[in-house]
Design a protein around this motif. Structure first.
Motif, PDB file in Angstrom:
ATOM      1  N   ARG A   1      41.415  -8.502 -19.368  1.00 33.38           N
ATOM      2  CA  ARG A   1      40.852  -9.827 -19.888  1.00 33.38           C
ATOM      3  C   ARG A   1      39.165  -9.717 -19.746  1.00 33.38           C
ATOM      4  NH1 ARG A   1      45.101 -12.223 -17.351  1.00 33.38           N
ATOM      5  NH2 ARG A   1      44.191 -12.968 -15.363  1.00 33.38           N
ATOM      6  N   THR A   2      38.938  -9.100 -18.488  1.00 33.73           N
ATOM      7  CA  THR A   2      37.479  -9.235 -18.182  1.00 33.73           C
ATOM      8  C   THR A   2      36.563  -8.039 -19.225  1.00 33.73           C
ATOM      9  OG1 THR A   2      37.747  -7.483 -16.250  1.00 33.73           O
ATOM     10  CG2 THR A   2      37.606  -9.997 -16.146  1.00 33.73           C
ATOM     11  N   THR A   3      37.281  -7.040 -19.514  1.00 32.32           N
ATOM     12  CA  THR A   3      36.776  -5.894 -20.549  1.00 32.32           C
ATOM     13  C   THR A   3      36.313  -6.773 -21.775  1.00 32.32           C
ATOM     14  OG1 THR A   3      37.959  -4.145 -19.305  1.00 32.32           O
ATOM     15  CG2 THR A   3      36.987  -3.968 -21.420  1.00 32.32           C
ATOM     16  N   GLU A   4      37.457  -7.557 -22.222  1.00 30.43           N
ATOM     17  CA  GLU A   4      37.297  -8.248 -23.400  1.00 30.43           C
ATOM     18  C   GLU A   4      35.974  -9.332 -23.220  1.00 30.43           C
ATOM     19  OE1 GLU A   4      41.142  -9.626 -25.118  1.00 30.43           O
ATOM     20  OE2 GLU A   4      39.887 -11.077 -26.043  1.00 30.43           O
ATOM     21  N   LEU A   5      35.924  -9.940 -22.300  1.00 28.37           N
ATOM     22  CA  LEU A   5      35.109 -10.918 -21.969  1.00 28.37           C
ATOM     23  C   LEU A   5      33.574 -10.374 -21.972  1.00 28.37           C
ATOM     24  CD1 LEU A   5      36.455 -13.414 -19.131  1.00 28.37           C
ATOM     25  CD2 LEU A   5      35.967 -14.032 -21.578  1.00 28.37           C
TER      26      LEU A   5
END
Ligand SMILES: [Zn+2]
Length: 298
Positions: free
Chosen positions: A193-197
């Protein structure tokens, strides 16, 4: 830490002496977050170099936990003794710590009805090829979510002790537990999730997200320390060694050391105070819910 005679993990891949499979030895590459004053261009160039020149995707790899900008380079040449003096003992110690993390996290995942998959720890020297790209020792230890492997050149421990001022076996254990913390984040879905963000964010925002990811990994390292403490294998001074290490590799401390000034927007791991606080939070409570670094102010 009492570690002799305890179970050693078999999830270790020793790639030392193989040159990492990269054709050219290359030179001392490192990540200097030396973004002079304003910050932007320098960092962009560095990221571009990472991406294009060195083949690593800075948004997919997690960690580079060697603290960018530390004033020294290191190579296999100054690989030094770790725990109690010999390289073999360091290897054994790492294998025990990794086994310990397997036990702790398997149990914790089991308690919430999930299955923990053991990560593999890759020992390398100089350079290494991962599913996140190629990296050098100077980048520091890191975790690659694409292959679920932790990458460690144990010469980092020498640097941690001699140059960063964080000696002690439990300082080393903290480093391993922090990388395992990233693996836990991968399994819980936080990393994807945070990589996408981060990919959609501005550079400053992406750094801010990275800080939250890193501090949660510190908190998870604290959770591991909590459970290890309960198991009775810690010795006096162990927690202090970890807290000292957390403090020594805070972004503000490393930047002050390497460039004399501090550029908060460029922080990717959090300040010394934050790293200490989040490790301590996990260690003192043993409660994963206390490790939510994504809510509110840090
Ligand atoms: Zn990290």
């Amino acid at each position: 830490m009492e570690w002799r005679g305890r179970r050693e993990s078999s999830n270790i891949e020793d790639r030392r002496g193989s040159g990492g499979g990269l054709g050219n030895g290359g030179g001392g590459f490192r990540i200097p977050i030396r973004a002079g004053g304003g910050g932007g261009i320098g960092l962009i160039i560095i990221l571009a170099v990472l991406w294009i020149g060195f083949g690593i995707n800075p948004l997919s790899v997690i960690g580079m936990d060697g603290g960018g900008g530390s004033p020294q380079t290191q190579t296999a040449a100054n690989r030094g003794p770790g725990v109690q003096g010999t390289a073999d003992e360091t290897d054994d110690f790492i294998a025990v710590v990794l086994a310990d993390t397997e036990d702790v996290w398997s149990k914790r995942f089991q308690n919430i009805g999930q299955t923990y998959r053991d990560p593999t720890l890759v020992l390398f020297d100089r350079q290494v090829s991962s599913a996140c790209g190629n990296a050098s020792s100077a980048s520091g230890p890191f975790y690659c979510p694409n292959d679920q492997k932790l990458y460690l050149d144990t010469s980092f421990f020498q640097q941690l002790s001699d140059q960063l001022g964080a000696p002690g076996d439990f300082a080393q254990a903290y480093v391993v537990a922090h990388e395992v913390g990233h693996h836990v984040q991968n399994l819980t879905g936080v990393l994807p999730r945070t990589t996408e963000l981060r990919q959609q964010a501005s550079e400053t925002e992406a750094n801010a997200i990275s800080v939250r990811v890193e501090l949660q990994a510190d908190c998870y390292a604290g959770i591991w320390a909590h459970d290890t403490q309960n198991a009775g294998t810690l010795e006096d001074g162990d927690i202090e060694e970890a807290l000292n290490a957390a403090s020594r590799i805070g972004d503000d401390t490393l930047q002050r050391q390497s460039q004399g000034t501090v550029v908060p927007d460029s922080f990717t791991h959090g300040t010394s105070a934050q790293r200490v606080e989040w490790f301590r939070r996990g260690q003192s409570t043993g409660d994963m819910k206390q490790c939510d670094t994504f809510e509110g102010r840090l």
